[in-house]
Every structure is written in C-alpha cells, then in structure tokens.
Design an enzyme around this catalytic site. Structure first.
Site, PDB file in Angstrom:
ATOM      1  N   THR A  31       0.816  -1.217   0.000  1.00  0.00           N
ATOM      2  CA  THR A  31       0.000   0.000   0.000  1.00  0.00           C
ATOM      3  C   THR A  31       0.851   1.270   0.000  1.00  0.00           C
ATOM      4  O   THR A  31       1.861   1.358   0.697  1.00  0.00           O
ATOM      5  CB  THR A  31      -0.930   0.008   1.232  1.00  0.00           C
ATOM      6  OG1 THR A  31      -1.703  -1.191   1.224  1.00  0.00           O
ATOM      7  CG2 THR A  31      -1.852   1.212   1.213  1.00  0.00           C
ATOM      8  N   SER A  84      -6.028  -0.748  -2.998  1.00  0.00           N
ATOM      9  CA  SER A  84      -6.383  -2.003  -3.653  1.00  0.00           C
ATOM     10  C   SER A  84      -5.907  -2.064  -5.105  1.00  0.00           C
ATOM     11  O   SER A  84      -5.760  -3.147  -5.666  1.00  0.00           O
ATOM     12  CB  SER A  84      -7.902  -2.195  -3.604  1.00  0.00           C
ATOM     13  OG  SER A  84      -8.349  -2.290  -2.267  1.00  0.00           O
ATOM     14  N   GLU A 136      -3.410 -15.091   2.594  1.00  0.00           N
ATOM     15  CA  GLU A 136      -3.505 -13.883   3.413  1.00  0.00           C
ATOM     16  C   GLU A 136      -4.952 -13.611   3.800  1.00  0.00           C
ATOM     17  O   GLU A 136      -5.264 -13.331   4.966  1.00  0.00           O
ATOM     18  CB  GLU A 136      -2.938 -12.684   2.650  1.00  0.00           C
ATOM     19  CG  GLU A 136      -3.047 -11.373   3.422  1.00  0.00           C
ATOM     20  CD  GLU A 136      -2.381 -10.199   2.718  1.00  0.00           C
ATOM     21  OE1 GLU A 136      -2.469  -9.076   3.247  1.00  0.00           O
ATOM     22  OE2 GLU A 136      -1.777 -10.399   1.639  1.00  0.00           O
ATOM     23  N   GLY A 160     -24.287  -2.681  27.624  1.00  0.00           N
ATOM     24  CA  GLY A 160     -24.773  -1.392  28.118  1.00  0.00           C
ATOM     25  C   GLY A 160     -23.634  -0.383  28.227  1.00  0.00           C
ATOM     26  O   GLY A 160     -22.658  -0.428  27.471  1.00  0.00           O
ATOM     27  N   GLY A 208      -7.213  -6.423   1.202  1.00  0.00           N
ATOM     28  CA  GLY A 208      -8.205  -6.220   0.149  1.00  0.00           C
ATOM     29  C   GLY A 208      -9.535  -5.886   0.777  1.00  0.00           C
ATOM     30  O   GLY A 208     -10.056  -6.649   1.593  1.00  0.00           O
TER      31      GLY A 208
END
Length: 381
Positions: A126, A132, A244, A341, A366
């Site tokens: 990346t 992507s 992966e 809660g 991805g």
C-alpha cells in the site's frame, strides 16, 4: 466444535501454545496496548518454542508440519487480542513468498532467523495514493549495476517499525503494458542505505501492533534480493493473497467467538429489574442470532481451510469468507457492546477493545468491496 482438519497432535500443540500464552502474553497484553508495541522479546520467545513458521522445512528452522498448526496459532493469538496480527502476517503471509519464490541462498540466509523471531518481516504494498489498485503503485526500482535504486513511499505497513526484512512491491518497468507486468518484489533489509521509517501511525484500534510509513530515497538494494522473477511480482502477489485473506477470515471468526463468550458471561452476571439480563427475551434472541451466525461461519470456514490445506484453488470461497466473516464479526462486536450497556463503552471491559480492533478487518488484505468484485468476476459476471 471439532475442526475436521485437526488431529490429536494439533490439539496437544494447542494446549502447549495456550499454556505459553497464559504465561507470556495474557498478563502483559494491556501493557503492550499502552506501549503501542509488542516487545521483540515476545517474538524470540515464540520462535524458541517453535510457534513461528511451523510449516517451514526443518532445514530452514521450521517443524515441517502441515498448515493446520498455523491455523491453531492464529486462533490462539486472536484469543489473546487482535493486536497480535503481525505474528500471523510474518509466518503465514510474508514467509511464504520466500519459500515459494526465493532462491536457495535467500532461504538459507533469512528463513532460520525468521523462524527464531530474530528477523521480523513485513510486506509493503500500500502507498499513500494506492490501496487495492496494486497495478498503479508508484514506487520504482531501477537497476543500476549490481543494485536496484528504489524510490517511493509505503504506508499502513504492519510490523513497519520493528521489521528487519520488508518485501516491497515496486515498478521495475514503469512503461509496461499492461501495467501489472512491470511490478517486481524486492526484499529490503534493515539498515539498507536510503531506507527510513516515517511515523508510527496512531490507529483507532490494534494499538499494540506497530504500523508505519516507509520511505525509500535512492535506496540501494542488491539485485540478489529480488524475490521471484522481475516483472512477475503482481502474479506472485495474486498467488499468495489467497492465504492472506484466509488468515484474516480465521482471525475474524475467532474474534466473533470470543466476543460472544464474553457477552454470554456478562449477561448472566449482570442484573436489572431484579433478575439477570440473560433472562430477558431480547437478550436471548440477540444471543441466539449471533450464535447461529457464528456456527454457520465456522462450518464454512473449516471446510474452506481443509480445502486450502489440500492445495485446492479456493479463491472464490476465500473472497466470500473474508467478506462475510469480517462483516459478521463487526456486526457481532456492535451487538455485544450494546448488550454490555454503558460498561461496554468503558475501556476496562474487553468488548470495547474488541469493538475497536475488528473494524479494520473489512479493509486490509483487500477491502470487502474488492472481495465482492472478485466473487462477481469468478461467477462470470
């Protein structure tokens, strides 16, 4: 539930690993979260006990066992906390590139130390402007004599701060048509001239997992560090993304199972209007719905893992699992927090951390939108 691909040996191994984690991980996990880092000492302890890269051949420092042992490790690490994902990335995502595409010299040089936890790995795909769409990465590597000169930036890199070996996707032929044919994979080692690390990124969750920016400025990488063939990097990545994404699905499924157990324990102990909140119909219905979703997810996942261990092509099913199981885990995290809660919003309750950590599972490896695109393409649409 009995996993169909696991034997008595796997369960003995699980007990041993769980005993190790009870001593070396659970007592320290909250401190690691505060420190925003898992100590290297934990990596070496994992390696010394054979809990890293177990499927490596013995001559490279592994145990030569089937991938079912890796499944056990990923499940048990997830039980501790999602911030331990970097260990699974090391053993089951980065190392397979070396075993599948590396030279014998590369294997002998790196794998034994990876198995011991002495070398921590990362994978850098990346970039600041490219997620992507891997074919459009901008990081370049130009061959200059005996070295490649690498220039560019990577971001969101898991193990980015501590890594000693980084598998970097780069363009060795920026003019290639189609674009993906110009991508190659280079292994950049700690201390390489021109390589530096940027910020350790401050994330919503996965606090103890170091994530960083990486910078390459005329980074001088020996051509012997090319992994696989030049120009085949995109195909190599496509080959390994199946496992992966399966690892992410395994982690998401285990996280969902853990969150449900936490919530069942909580609603049984918490009282409102004079009785346990587990006795309210709404609570029972929510728990029943989550339990059913988890059981169906587990059945699909276990069959998928068995097929993957048999080396079957399960790209379509893996894409389905990565998408559905991460979305299911996110939904369960929200429902479980609601059933806690106000206490569910407090950091001292584990469900708050689990809620934070699970969100990214639908993004990395991805995005789930990409998973749907893959499924549609495989269905002939």
């Amino acid at each position: 539930m009995k996993h169909p691909y696991l034997t008595e040996d796997h369960e003995i191994f699980r007990k041993s690993l769980r005993k190790f984690l009870d001593k070396e991980a659970y007592p320290f996990y909250e401190q690691w979260e505060e420190n925003r880092l898992i100590p290297r000492s934990f990596w070496t302890k994992m390696g010394e006990q054979g809990f890293l890269c177990p499927d490596l051949e013995e001559k490279y420092g592994g145990s030569g066992v089937d991938w079912g042992f890796s499944v056990v490790i990923n499940e048990e690490l997830e039980r501790v906390g999602s911030g331990l994902v970097g260990l699974g990335l090391h053993s089951d995502i980065v190392i397979p590139y070396i075993t599948a595409f590396g030279t014998e010299e590369q294997k002998k040089r790196w794998l034994p130390r990876c198995a011991l936890g002495e070398l921590i790995t990362a994978i850098a795909m990346t970039e600041p402007g490219t997620g992507s769409d891997l074919a459009n990465i901008k990081t370049t590597a130009k061959l200059d004599g005996s070295h490649y000169l690498v220039n560019g930036q990577k971001t969101f890199i898991t193990n980015g701060i501590q890594s000693d070996l980084i598998l970097v996707a780069c363009k060795t032929d920026p003019n290639a048509k189609p674009k993906h044919k110009g991508i190659s994979l280079l292994m950049v080692e700690r201390g390489t001239p021109g390589f530096s690390r940027g910020r350790k990124l401050n994330k919503v969750g996965l606090h103890c997992q170091d994530t960083a920016e990486l910078i390459f400025e005329d980074c001088k990488v020996p051509k012997e560090n090319l992994i696989g063939e030049e120009g085949k990097g995109f195909l190599h990545m496509m080959d390994k993304l199946q496992q992966e994404r399966l690892v992410v699905a395994i982690q998401a499924q285990k996280a969902a199972e853990v969150m449900l157990k936490l919530t069942i324990d909580y609603v049984k102990s918490r009282e409102a209007f004079g009785k346990s909140i587990s006795q309210f119909q709404n609570t029972q219905f929510k728990i029943a719905e989550m339990a059913a979703d988890i059981e169906m997810g587990r059945a699909f996942l276990d069959q998928l893992i068995a097929e993957h261990i048999e080396s079957k092509n399960v790209v379509t099913k893996v894409s389905m699992a990565k998408w559905k199981l991460t979305e299911n885990a996110k939904k369960i995290a929200s429902e479980c927090m609601q059933l806690h809660g106000g206490y569910g919003y407090m950091e001292e309750y584990e469900i708050a951390r689990r809620f934070r950590d699970i969100q990214v599972s639908s993004i990395y490896a991805g995005t789930n939108e990409i998973m749907k695109t893959i499924i549609a393409k495989k269905l002939g649409l």
